[in-house]
Design a protein around this motif. Structure first.
Motif, PDB file in Angstrom:
ATOM      1  N   ILE A  26       8.679  32.549  78.824  1.00 56.55           N
ATOM      2  CA  ILE A  26       7.545  31.981  77.700  1.00 56.55           C
ATOM      3  C   ILE A  26       7.761  32.841  76.385  1.00 56.55           C
ATOM      4  CG2 ILE A  26       5.187  32.351  77.480  1.00 56.55           C
ATOM      5  CD1 ILE A  26       4.747  31.491  80.386  1.00 56.55           C
ATOM      6  N   LEU A  27       7.926  34.313  76.605  1.00 58.81           N
ATOM      7  CA  LEU A  27       8.189  35.118  75.488  1.00 58.81           C
ATOM      8  C   LEU A  27       9.304  34.556  74.756  1.00 58.81           C
ATOM      9  CD1 LEU A  27       7.702  38.456  77.209  1.00 58.81           C
ATOM     10  CD2 LEU A  27       5.879  37.136  75.585  1.00 58.81           C
ATOM     11  N   ILE A  28      10.282  34.170  75.138  1.00 60.07           N
ATOM     12  CA  ILE A  28      11.406  33.476  74.525  1.00 60.07           C
ATOM     13  C   ILE A  28      11.049  32.427  73.935  1.00 60.07           C
ATOM     14  CG2 ILE A  28      13.762  32.707  74.640  1.00 60.07           C
ATOM     15  CD1 ILE A  28      14.371  34.451  76.830  1.00 60.07           C
ATOM     16  N   GLY A  29      10.228  31.521  74.209  1.00 57.90           N
ATOM     17  CA  GLY A  29       9.742  30.353  73.797  1.00 57.90           C
ATOM     18  C   GLY A  29       8.905  30.540  72.804  1.00 57.90           C
ATOM     19  N   MET A  30       7.736  31.483  72.641  1.00 55.94           N
ATOM     20  CA  MET A  30       7.071  32.127  71.865  1.00 55.94           C
ATOM     21  C   MET A  30       7.920  32.269  70.452  1.00 55.94           C
ATOM     22  SD  MET A  30       3.982  33.830  73.818  1.00 55.94           S
ATOM     23  CE  MET A  30       3.288  34.577  72.109  1.00 55.94           C
ATOM     24  N   ASN A  31       8.916  33.289  70.690  1.00 55.21           N
ATOM     25  CA  ASN A  31       9.552  33.662  69.692  1.00 55.21           C
ATOM     26  C   ASN A  31      10.351  32.440  68.825  1.00 55.21           C
ATOM     27  OD1 ASN A  31       9.085  36.366  70.199  1.00 55.21           O
ATOM     28  ND2 ASN A  31      10.827  36.806  71.454  1.00 55.21           N
ATOM     29  N   THR A  32      11.048  31.697  69.636  1.00 51.84           N
ATOM     30  CA  THR A  32      11.505  30.475  69.067  1.00 51.84           C
ATOM     31  C   THR A  32      10.692  29.762  68.393  1.00 51.84           C
ATOM     32  OG1 THR A  32      13.284  30.274  70.927  1.00 51.84           O
ATOM     33  CG2 THR A  32      12.872  28.324  69.642  1.00 51.84           C
ATOM     34  N   ILE A  33       9.474  29.379  68.768  1.00 50.94           N
ATOM     35  CA  ILE A  33       8.500  28.465  68.011  1.00 50.94           C
ATOM     36  C   ILE A  33       7.996  29.369  67.027  1.00 50.94           C
ATOM     37  CG2 ILE A  33       6.083  27.917  68.205  1.00 50.94           C
ATOM     38  CD1 ILE A  33       6.437  27.286  71.243  1.00 50.94           C
ATOM     39  N   ASN A  34       7.742  30.676  66.703  1.00 56.68           N
ATOM     40  CA  ASN A  34       7.384  31.349  65.705  1.00 56.68           C
ATOM     41  C   ASN A  34       8.441  31.600  64.518  1.00 56.68           C
ATOM     42  OD1 ASN A  34       5.030  31.764  66.648  1.00 56.68           O
ATOM     43  ND2 ASN A  34       5.443  33.821  67.999  1.00 56.68           N
ATOM     44  N   ALA A  35       9.705  31.601  64.909  1.00 53.69           N
ATOM     45  CA  ALA A  35      10.531  31.640  64.112  1.00 53.69           C
ATOM     46  C   ALA A  35      10.634  30.483  62.825  1.00 53.69           C
ATOM     47  CB  ALA A  35      12.030  31.449  64.708  1.00 53.69           C
ATOM     48  N   ALA A  36      10.884  30.862  61.546  1.00 58.45           N
ATOM     49  CA  ALA A  36      10.761  29.966  60.561  1.00 58.45           C
ATOM     50  C   ALA A  36      12.008  29.758  59.778  1.00 58.45           C
ATOM     51  CB  ALA A  36       9.591  30.459  59.732  1.00 58.45           C
ATOM     52  N   THR A  37      12.131  28.792  59.093  1.00 60.32           N
ATOM     53  CA  THR A  37      13.146  28.342  58.146  1.00 60.32           C
ATOM     54  C   THR A  37      12.663  28.400  56.738  1.00 60.32           C
ATOM     55  OG1 THR A  37      14.658  27.625  59.928  1.00 60.32           O
ATOM     56  CG2 THR A  37      15.213  27.156  57.613  1.00 60.32           C
ATOM     57  N   TYR A  38      13.171  28.937  55.800  1.00 54.47           N
ATOM     58  CA  TYR A  38      12.975  29.067  54.444  1.00 54.47           C
ATOM     59  C   TYR A  38      13.800  28.950  53.535  1.00 54.47           C
ATOM     60  CZ  TYR A  38       9.036  31.895  56.287  1.00 54.47           C
ATOM     61  OH  TYR A  38       8.075  32.451  57.304  1.00 54.47           O
ATOM     62  N   THR A  39      13.663  27.987  52.463  1.00 54.85           N
ATOM     63  CA  THR A  39      14.558  27.437  51.618  1.00 54.85           C
ATOM     64  C   THR A  39      14.345  28.227  50.214  1.00 54.85           C
ATOM     65  OG1 THR A  39      15.102  25.397  52.774  1.00 54.85           O
ATOM     66  CG2 THR A  39      15.753  25.559  50.532  1.00 54.85           C
ATOM     67  N   ILE A  40      15.363  28.684  49.460  1.00 60.23           N
ATOM     68  CA  ILE A  40      15.329  29.320  48.103  1.00 60.23           C
ATOM     69  C   ILE A  40      16.188  28.708  47.181  1.00 60.23           C
ATOM     70  CG2 ILE A  40      15.455  31.659  47.066  1.00 60.23           C
ATOM     71  CD1 ILE A  40      14.467  32.958  49.696  1.00 60.23           C
ATOM     72  N   ASP A  41      15.775  28.628  46.088  1.00 61.21           N
ATOM     73  CA  ASP A  41      16.883  28.265  44.991  1.00 61.21           C
ATOM     74  C   ASP A  41      16.845  29.071  43.883  1.00 61.21           C
ATOM     75  OD1 ASP A  41      14.529  27.547  43.122  1.00 61.21           O
ATOM     76  OD2 ASP A  41      14.356  25.730  44.133  1.00 61.21           O
ATOM     77  N   ILE A  65       8.610  37.680  56.046  1.00 58.38           N
ATOM     78  CA  ILE A  65       9.883  37.437  56.721  1.00 58.38           C
ATOM     79  C   ILE A  65       9.302  38.116  58.035  1.00 58.38           C
ATOM     80  CG2 ILE A  65      11.014  39.307  55.858  1.00 58.38           C
ATOM     81  CD1 ILE A  65      12.528  36.235  55.977  1.00 58.38           C
ATOM     82  N   ALA A  66      10.008  37.541  59.318  1.00 60.74           N
ATOM     83  CA  ALA A  66       9.756  38.047  60.534  1.00 60.74           C
ATOM     84  C   ALA A  66      11.302  37.811  61.058  1.00 60.74           C
ATOM     85  CB  ALA A  66       8.791  37.470  61.284  1.00 60.74           C
ATOM     86  N   ASN A  67      11.329  38.738  62.391  1.00 57.89           N
ATOM     87  CA  ASN A  67      12.426  38.707  63.157  1.00 57.89           C
ATOM     88  C   ASN A  67      12.586  37.007  63.785  1.00 57.89           C
ATOM     89  OD1 ASN A  67      12.881  41.275  63.146  1.00 57.89           O
ATOM     90  ND2 ASN A  67      11.847  41.800  65.005  1.00 57.89           N
ATOM     91  N   GLY A  68      13.948  36.490  63.549  1.00 61.51           N
ATOM     92  CA  GLY A  68      14.235  35.172  63.861  1.00 61.51           C
ATOM     93  C   GLY A  68      14.254  34.202  62.885  1.00 61.51           C
ATOM     94  N   ASP A  69      13.647  34.429  61.793  1.00 59.01           N
ATOM     95  CA  ASP A  69      13.529  33.671  60.529  1.00 59.01           C
ATOM     96  C   ASP A  69      14.927  33.327  59.906  1.00 59.01           C
ATOM     97  OD1 ASP A  69      10.938  33.526  60.841  1.00 59.01           O
ATOM     98  OD2 ASP A  69      10.395  34.804  59.292  1.00 59.01           O
ATOM     99  N   THR A  70      15.238  32.279  59.521  1.00 59.83           N
ATOM    100  CA  THR A  70      16.270  31.794  58.656  1.00 59.83           C
ATOM    101  C   THR A  70      15.888  31.701  57.245  1.00 59.83           C
ATOM    102  OG1 THR A  70      17.353  30.831  60.602  1.00 59.83           O
ATOM    103  CG2 THR A  70      18.234  30.022  58.525  1.00 59.83           C
ATOM    104  N   VAL A  71      16.716  32.304  56.448  1.00 59.57           N
ATOM    105  CA  VAL A  71      16.550  31.906  54.971  1.00 59.57           C
ATOM    106  C   VAL A  71      17.727  31.276  54.291  1.00 59.57           C
ATOM    107  CG1 VAL A  71      16.228  33.117  52.615  1.00 59.57           C
ATOM    108  CG2 VAL A  71      15.113  33.939  54.580  1.00 59.57           C
TER     109      VAL A  71
END
Length: 307
Positions: A26-41, A65-71
């Motif tokens: 459940i904790l792993i799933g929560m981290n995956t759900i909370n992870a976000a992807t951002y796009t920058i130009d 920005i948080a752990n697990g995020d992708t920019v």
């Protein structure tokens, strides 16, 4: 304790174990759900991007920005950008921006001379010229400074910095980046990091720590250096410099690398290192070794081994 009670106790233990596994999932799933992807130009100011990556201001929808995020960076040139990475994040490019995201620094501490061995074998130098454009925040001209573990940097081009990628980190992944005309390309301290498929031109790759994997990198007009123990240095191609590959430490594995047209192809300082199946061609000195109980076998070279 009778047999029935023993069976009940065993069932209780199994139940607790299954509950713990469920909580972890459940904790792993929560981290995956909370992870976000951002796009920058590159229409965003670089100072704003820097603050976003550092977590000083939100990226979007008041989210920092948080752990697990992708920019993901869109194609373009990002002048004088400096990123201080403090979270376990991924920095990469958008799908259509491969080899098109370029961080361009302005290392202007006078005119810097960087020596290398030319294709003709002569000692030459190139200049990084001062174009008098100020570097943001009067920084030390480091493009990406890593101050977290488990960071991924993939597919970014870095040019004209004092250091392209620097920092102290463990379990990070740095791959498929192109670094050219930096005084130092990659300089990282830490353990269990992976450096793979990077292309460096006139930019060195230096790693200090244990159990790092430095493989399949291509370095021209500069060198690869590794200090520590139990590091793997394999399938790299290093050419046209004073020093090809320099290993300082114990129980490192150096195998199936190619070093050619350097003054020194491979230099080993330390004990119990395994050096096998390397190809060392057209270097003034193929292998230079100091230390005890180094295992040096099956290397192909034309030069003399110095012990």
């Amino acid at each position: 304790m009778d047999k029935i009670n023993l069976v009940k106790l065993e069932m209780i233990k199994k139940g607790i174990f299954l509950i713990l596994i469920a909580i972890c999932l459940i904790l792993i799933g929560m981290n995956t759900i909370n992870a976000a992807t951002y796009t920058i130009d590159n229409s965003t100011k670089v100072i704003t991007i820097s603050k976003m990556i550092e977590g000083k201001i939100p990226l979007i929808n008041n989210k920092t920005i948080a752990n697990g995020d992708t920019v993901k960076f869109k194609a373009g040139k990002y002048y004088n950008i400096r990123l201080n990475v403090k979270k376990q994040i991924t920095l990469t490019t958008t799908k259509n921006s491969k080899n098109k995201v370029i961080f361009i620094g302005n290392y202007t501490k006078d005119t810097q001379l960087h020596h290398f061995i030319s294709s003709e074998g002569s000692d030459e130098s190139f200049e990084i010229m001062d174009n008098k454009t100020p570097f943001i925040d009067n920084s030390n001209c480091i493009a990406i400074d890593i101050n977290s573990n488990k960071v991924k940097i993939i597919g970014i081009t870095l040019n004209n910095y004092y250091i392209g990628i620097s920092g102290k980190t463990d379990n990070s992944y740095i791959s498929k980046n192109y670094l050219f005309k930096n005084i130092i390309g990659i300089s990282v301290n830490g353990n269990k990091n992976i450096f793979k498929f990077n292309n460096l031109m006139r930019s060195s790759l230096s790693v200090n720590g244990n159990k790092n994997n430095i493989s399949h990198n291509h370095v021209k007009h500069d060198f690869i250096g590794a200090s520590g123990k139990n590091n793997l240095i394999s399938y790299n191609n290093v050419s046209y410099y004073y020093l090809g590959i320099h290993i300082n430490g114990t129980k490192n594995t150096v195998r199936r690398n190619i070093a050619k047209h350097n003054t020194f192809g491979l230099v080993i300082n330390g004990n119990k290192n395994l050096v096998r199946f390397n190809k060392l061609y057209n270097n003034s000195c193929g292998i230079d070794i100091s230390g005890n109980k180094n295992n040096v076998k099956f290397n192909k070279l034309k030069e003399i081994i110095h012990n």
